[in-house]
Design an enzyme around this catalytic site. Sequence first.
Site, short mmCIF file in Angstrom:
data_model
loop_
_atom_site.label_atom_id
_atom_site.label_comp_id
_atom_site.label_asym_id
_atom_site.label_seq_id
_atom_site.Cartn_x
_atom_site.Cartn_y
_atom_site.Cartn_z
N ASP A 1 0.84 -1.19 0.00
CA ASP A 1 0.00 0.00 0.00
C ASP A 1 0.88 1.26 0.00
O ASP A 1 0.71 2.16 0.82
CB ASP A 1 -0.95 0.00 1.21
CG ASP A 1 -1.97 1.14 1.14
OD1 ASP A 1 -2.23 1.65 0.04
OD2 ASP A 1 -2.49 1.53 2.20
N ARG B 1 -4.61 4.75 -7.77
CA ARG B 1 -3.89 5.89 -7.19
C ARG B 1 -2.46 5.94 -7.73
O ARG B 1 -1.80 6.98 -7.69
CB ARG B 1 -3.87 5.80 -5.66
CG ARG B 1 -5.22 6.07 -5.03
CD ARG B 1 -5.18 5.91 -3.53
NE ARG B 1 -4.80 4.57 -3.13
CZ ARG B 1 -4.55 4.20 -1.87
NH1 ARG B 1 -4.64 5.08 -0.90
NH2 ARG B 1 -4.22 2.96 -1.58
N HIS C 1 -2.56 0.47 11.79
CA HIS C 1 -2.44 -0.94 11.41
C HIS C 1 -0.99 -1.30 11.15
O HIS C 1 -0.14 -0.42 11.01
CB HIS C 1 -3.28 -1.23 10.16
CG HIS C 1 -3.15 -0.18 9.10
ND1 HIS C 1 -4.10 0.79 8.89
CD2 HIS C 1 -2.16 0.08 8.21
CE1 HIS C 1 -3.71 1.59 7.91
NE2 HIS C 1 -2.53 1.18 7.49
N ASP D 1 -2.82 10.29 -2.45
CA ASP D 1 -4.13 9.65 -2.38
C ASP D 1 -5.08 10.26 -3.41
O ASP D 1 -4.77 11.24 -4.08
CB ASP D 1 -4.70 9.79 -0.96
CG ASP D 1 -4.03 8.79 -0.01
OD1 ASP D 1 -3.65 7.70 -0.47
OD2 ASP D 1 -3.89 9.12 1.19
N ASP E 1 -0.75 8.68 10.36
CA ASP E 1 -1.58 8.15 9.28
C ASP E 1 -2.92 7.65 9.82
O ASP E 1 -2.98 6.93 10.83
CB ASP E 1 -0.81 7.00 8.61
CG ASP E 1 -1.51 6.49 7.37
OD1 ASP E 1 -1.66 7.27 6.43
OD2 ASP E 1 -1.92 5.30 7.37
N ARG F 1 3.63 12.75 10.62
CA ARG F 1 2.30 12.59 10.00
C ARG F 1 1.68 11.32 10.56
O ARG F 1 2.16 10.21 10.32
CB ARG F 1 2.44 12.49 8.49
CG ARG F 1 1.13 12.25 7.73
CD ARG F 1 1.46 12.04 6.25
NE ARG F 1 0.31 11.88 5.39
CZ ARG F 1 -0.34 10.73 5.19
NH1 ARG F 1 0.01 9.63 5.83
NH2 ARG F 1 -1.34 10.67 4.34
N GLU G 1 -3.57 12.92 9.89
CA GLU G 1 -4.07 12.75 8.52
C GLU G 1 -5.52 12.25 8.58
O GLU G 1 -5.81 11.08 8.34
CB GLU G 1 -3.18 11.76 7.75
CG GLU G 1 -3.56 11.65 6.29
CD GLU G 1 -4.23 10.34 5.89
OE1 GLU G 1 -4.79 10.28 4.79
OE2 GLU G 1 -4.21 9.38 6.68
N GLN H 1 -3.47 -5.37 5.71
CA GLN H 1 -3.21 -4.37 6.75
C GLN H 1 -4.10 -4.67 7.95
O GLN H 1 -5.33 -4.49 7.88
CB GLN H 1 -3.50 -2.96 6.21
CG GLN H 1 -2.45 -2.49 5.21
CD GLN H 1 -2.90 -1.31 4.37
OE1 GLN H 1 -3.95 -1.34 3.74
NE2 GLN H 1 -2.10 -0.26 4.35
C1 GLC Z 1 -3.62 6.89 4.56
C2 GLC Z 1 -2.63 6.95 3.43
C3 GLC Z 1 -3.09 6.06 2.32
C4 GLC Z 1 -3.21 4.65 2.85
C5 GLC Z 1 -4.09 4.60 4.08
C6 GLC Z 1 -3.94 3.30 4.81
O1 GLC Z 1 -4.84 7.41 4.21
O2 GLC Z 1 -2.47 8.26 2.99
O3 GLC Z 1 -2.24 6.09 1.22
O4 GLC Z 1 -3.74 3.81 1.86
O5 GLC Z 1 -3.75 5.59 5.03
O6 GLC Z 1 -2.70 3.25 5.47
#
Ligand code: GLC
Length: 651
Positions: A140, A519, A183, A395, A283, A281, A325, A251
């Site tokens: 990912d 993406r 995760h 994204d 996530d 950041r 995020e 994940q």
């Molecule tokens: C966040 C990331 C994205 C990812 C998701 C899961 O949104 O920016 O790219 O797929 O988390 O980790």
Amino acid sequence: MYNPFLHRLIDKYVQLHQLDIAGSDNIFYVRLLAGINSIHSLYYEVYPYHQKRDDFFEALIAGLFKAYQERSSVLQKRDREKEARGEWFLSNELVGMSLYVDRFAGNLEKLSDKLPYLDDLGVNLIHVMPVFESPAGESDGGYAVSDFRKVDPRFGTLNDLKALQNSLLSSGKYLMLDIVLNHTSHKHEWAQKAKEGDKGYQDYYYTFDDRSIPDEFEKGMPEVFPESSPGNFMFDEQMGKWVMTVFHNYQWDLNFTNPAVLVAMMENIFFYANLGVDILRIDAPAFIWKEIGTNCQNRPKAHTLLRLIKQCVQVSTPGMALLGEAIVSPGEIMKYFGEGMYLAKECDFAYNATQMAVQWDAIASGNTSVMIKAQADLLHKPRGTSWITYTRCHDDIGLGYDDKTIAEAGLNPYQHRSFLKEFFIGNTYGSMASGALFAVNPKTNDARISGTLASLCGLEKALELKNQYQIDLAIRRIVLMQAHAMFSGGLPMLYYGDECGTINDYSYLNDPAKSYDNRWMHRPLIARDSTYPSTEAANAATEIFEQTKKLIRIRKELSVLKDSSNIKWMKEHNSHVAGFLRFTAEKQLYCVFNYHAEDAFLTWYAFKEFGHSPQILFDNWAKAEQQVGADNEYFVLPPYGFAILEPKPWQ
Ligand code: GLC
């Protein structure tokens, strides 16, 4: 409130680490005393009943001491400098770029060679997208981490990352990294042990013997990747159990109801802090707390956890700011800055995903009404916090703003969203966009949008047609989008490749590890030496680079652009134009943007509605003066044009 238990705990660790609390360690000691009560109450708010809650609380506090002790003197000095500057991260002098190390530069070592390029552009903060170990084919884009401390060999080594951080530090730049908090990869040691039957590690995740609880959860949980990874649970054959997998099925969601997970992830956070990360950041923080009967996003305890993390960071590694995020609705997003007594004490930054999306709305419709209506929610951002402003990132673009905002702009939300989706895949009359729909969910009719800034703004099609008029229009759209993000308040985060108009990269379709996720079309491989397919493409790239560079230069020159939540949006005077005032006690700056393919006429009254009466405005973009006219006269903005207007100082 005085708490003898906390007093004893602190004493114990002060002695254990032999801290000089009256001397060199005083600053840490004072921060700890100031923060310990909040840390204590936040922690027990999350874990009021857990059997081992006290042991893990002590482990959390032990971690604070350890993180402080492991912080290098260089970073401690930097902490003090940042503190002295106050709210360093609100500065107008910061401009960031998010990039994939391999796709932008090749590897970490070669990324250092690219620093002069970023210097030339004016970028001084780098978001190095995930570089920690992540299984090839199930990564990912690096957000499925199998080892939080080991740099994936395809990017280099931990030493390369440290060397990069050093070069950034010595050249006055800043580093942003991700912590993937929600995760891990199913290949992470914890998941592996869980699969092998270790009950302790099975509790690190949401694991279930049968579908009864997962089915209850599913009733409220939406799907994040409905096409490639439907549902929120998968059955692991080896473990013989169901496990929660909100994102991809590789994940596995961490279970933060288990305090062992919090303590372990806090150690990882401190590991990054002590690598010299300036902005962390976080996530997907919206997902970190799950409750049956809810959609398992934006839960109050997710906020409590984030506040707890913030307080811990504040004590041990205070120079590191936190970015949440959370790509969520405008009403929810504001909560990530903290509320009540935690106002401005949760995440320092959040993405202004709403502003990003409404800019795309405006570029598609040529109309700024939705954007202007959307500001009512966004203006509540507390002082001392900031947005990440952006036009594109790795994204998709979600059209996550509220239906009510669209309705307030006089449009039918369903029809308007349908129009936007069709527009960005180039299906409406006159659309110049080359994008694709991502995460299409036929059950809800939801879909998001993939594509690079340049392709969505029409450059890809215009270059194909070798149509210079359309190429110029596409460039104007690109620069307009960037300008809006650069001046609207917050830290602008460019996305690699956009600075030179990189179009969609369709090579992902040939890679089975990527082809299921479009993406990747906007995650271009530009590490090779750029050779452009045509002179038009090369010229467009140079033009976009130079104009982006100019935008950055202007931003850095204007201190009024520092984000002290100092923005007032103009009323809607012309439906193609959006504008705002940035201000301090002494200064004003009017920024106006035309989202129409034709000239737009803006009444001069727009510059007086905030109670000032400027006579002459200097446009920092056009480098020209404008004599302010009467209210029934107009300031004319060219197609997709904008102006950054400053009253002459003597007025
Ligand atoms: C966040 C990331 C994205 C990812 C998701 C899961 O949104 O920016 O790219 O797929 O988390 O980790």
